[in-house]
Design an enzyme around this catalytic site. Structure first.
Site, PDB file in Angstrom:
ATOM      1  N   THR A  15     -10.506  -2.490  20.892  1.00 37.88           N
ATOM      2  CA  THR A  15     -11.197  -3.735  21.232  1.00 37.88           C
ATOM      3  C   THR A  15     -12.028  -3.555  22.497  1.00 37.88           C
ATOM      4  O   THR A  15     -13.168  -4.038  22.581  1.00 37.88           O
ATOM      5  CB  THR A  15     -10.183  -4.876  21.434  1.00 37.88           C
ATOM      6  OG1 THR A  15      -9.400  -5.021  20.250  1.00 37.88           O
ATOM      7  CG2 THR A  15     -10.887  -6.186  21.734  1.00 37.88           C
ATOM      8  N   ARG A  22     -21.034  -3.552  23.381  1.00 35.33           N
ATOM      9  CA  ARG A  22     -21.898  -4.736  23.374  1.00 35.33           C
ATOM     10  C   ARG A  22     -22.484  -5.006  24.757  1.00 35.33           C
ATOM     11  O   ARG A  22     -23.582  -5.537  24.885  1.00 35.33           O
ATOM     12  CB  ARG A  22     -21.116  -5.958  22.891  1.00 35.33           C
ATOM     13  CG  ARG A  22     -20.689  -5.875  21.419  1.00 35.33           C
ATOM     14  CD  ARG A  22     -20.062  -7.160  20.947  1.00 35.33           C
ATOM     15  NE  ARG A  22     -19.692  -7.100  19.535  1.00 35.33           N
ATOM     16  CZ  ARG A  22     -18.491  -6.791  19.091  1.00 35.33           C
ATOM     17  NH1 ARG A  22     -17.525  -6.515  19.974  1.00 35.33           N
ATOM     18  NH2 ARG A  22     -18.243  -6.745  17.803  1.00 35.33           N
ATOM     19  N   SER A  39      -7.306   2.189  14.502  1.00 30.88           N
ATOM     20  CA  SER A  39      -7.259   0.729  14.386  1.00 30.88           C
ATOM     21  C   SER A  39      -6.575   0.367  13.070  1.00 30.88           C
ATOM     22  O   SER A  39      -7.015   0.773  11.992  1.00 30.88           O
ATOM     23  CB  SER A  39      -8.683   0.148  14.407  1.00 30.88           C
ATOM     24  OG  SER A  39      -8.650  -1.251  14.311  1.00 30.88           O
ATOM     25  N   ASN A  42      -1.071  -3.935  12.566  1.00 31.90           N
ATOM     26  CA  ASN A  42       0.340  -3.759  12.943  1.00 31.90           C
ATOM     27  C   ASN A  42       1.268  -4.660  12.139  1.00 31.90           C
ATOM     28  O   ASN A  42       2.345  -4.235  11.722  1.00 31.90           O
ATOM     29  CB  ASN A  42       0.533  -4.056  14.436  1.00 31.90           C
ATOM     30  CG  ASN A  42      -0.404  -3.262  15.307  1.00 31.90           C
ATOM     31  OD1 ASN A  42      -1.611  -3.452  15.249  1.00 31.90           O
ATOM     32  ND2 ASN A  42       0.134  -2.387  16.131  1.00 31.90           N
ATOM     33  N   CYS A  43       0.843  -5.901  11.936  1.00 39.42           N
ATOM     34  CA  CYS A  43       1.705  -6.870  11.247  1.00 39.42           C
ATOM     35  C   CYS A  43       1.945  -6.497   9.790  1.00 39.42           C
ATOM     36  O   CYS A  43       2.892  -6.992   9.174  1.00 39.42           O
ATOM     37  CB  CYS A  43       1.091  -8.262  11.328  1.00 39.42           C
ATOM     38  SG  CYS A  43       0.941  -8.912  13.007  1.00 39.42           S
TER      39      CYS A  43
END
Length: 260
Positions: A15, A22, A39, A42-43
């Site tokens: 992130t 940006r 990336s 996780n859940c």
């Protein structure tokens, strides 16, 4: 042009890299991630173990290739930062894939290594049947073991979100589960005691079709405040003390550490 090195990917490092791009289109950004995935969701890891998520590709959100093409970020997976020289502004990196060590310079260093599973220092803890669930590699290993060896029983240590979801999905895979929680309630710090009692009724009383009749054991008095004292783990038996203020034997073929 500034050079930014980020140690660690996934929620924090990945992130940060996207946000930095940006803010600065010209900066050189390098992400160094110890695992093989930069990336991922996780859940979703417990639900991959249980087969709800069928394909491991559905766990990954971004790959090193997609990060490069979308954000122009150099992502190096299976690489570990082993040393930092603050005076020279360099980090020492070991690449597991290449089996070599090299030095990378930086102008700005961001540390986002994340956490790691807490494993008690106890005899037998390094058995191949003692697993943790923290990374994609952990989930791949656990699902492979469940599918190939078809264990009859498992002990899940930890009654937080990860522990409950792991217990749920192991039950879905046909494994009988004992869930151990070191405090007196499940999801401690997340829910109150009244909601804990409701959750316990659902988990142990068969009200949930996916969590029916999980054997849950928690500390029964406030005097127990320490970590589980796992005295002996050998083959198919786990010797436990101070979980229910008494010594107990819980037969198991698999033990998963899921401390919050």
């Amino acid at each position: 042009m500034s050079k930014i090195v980020i140690v660690g990917g996934v929620a924090g490092g990945a992130t940060a890299a996207a946000r930095l791009r940006r803010l600065d289109e010209k900066a050189e950004i390098i992400v160094i991630e110890r695992t093989g995935f930069v990336s991922y969701a996780n859940c979703g890891l417990p639900y991959y173990v249980g087969g709800v998520i069928k394909d491991d590709c559905d766990l990954t959100l971004q790959s090193p290739q997609s990060f490069l093409s979308r954000f122009n970020v150099d992502v190096r997976v299976s690489s570990e930062v082993t040393a930092i020289d603050r005076e020279k502004k360099t980090v020492t990196v070991f690449s597991f894939d290449e089996g070599r060590e090299y030095v990378e310079s930086y102008d700005t260093l961001i540390l986002s290594p994340g956490a790691k599973a807490m494993i008690p220092d106890t005899p037998g803890v390094h058995s191949e049947r003692v697993l943790t669930l923290r990374t994609v590699e952990d989930a791949l290993k656990m699902r492979r073991l469940v599918e190939e060896e078809k264990p009859e029983r498992a002990v899940v240590v930890g009654g937080g979100f990860i522990g409950l979801e792991t217990a749920e999905n192991l039950m879905e895979a046909g494994v009988k589960v004992t869930l151990l929680q070191r405090s007196e309630q499940l999801l401690r710090g997340e829910v109150g005691i009244d909601l804990h009692r409701l959750i316990l009724e659902i988990v142990c009383g068969g009200e949930s079709p996916r969590l029916a009749f999980v054997d849950v054991r928690t500390a029964q008095h406030d005097a127990y405040a320490g970590i589980y004292h796992l005295l002996c783990l050998s083959q198919a038996r786990l010797h436990i003390s101070h979980v229910t203020a008494r010594y107990d034997y819980s037969p198991c073929h698999l033990r998963i550490t899921a401390y919050p």
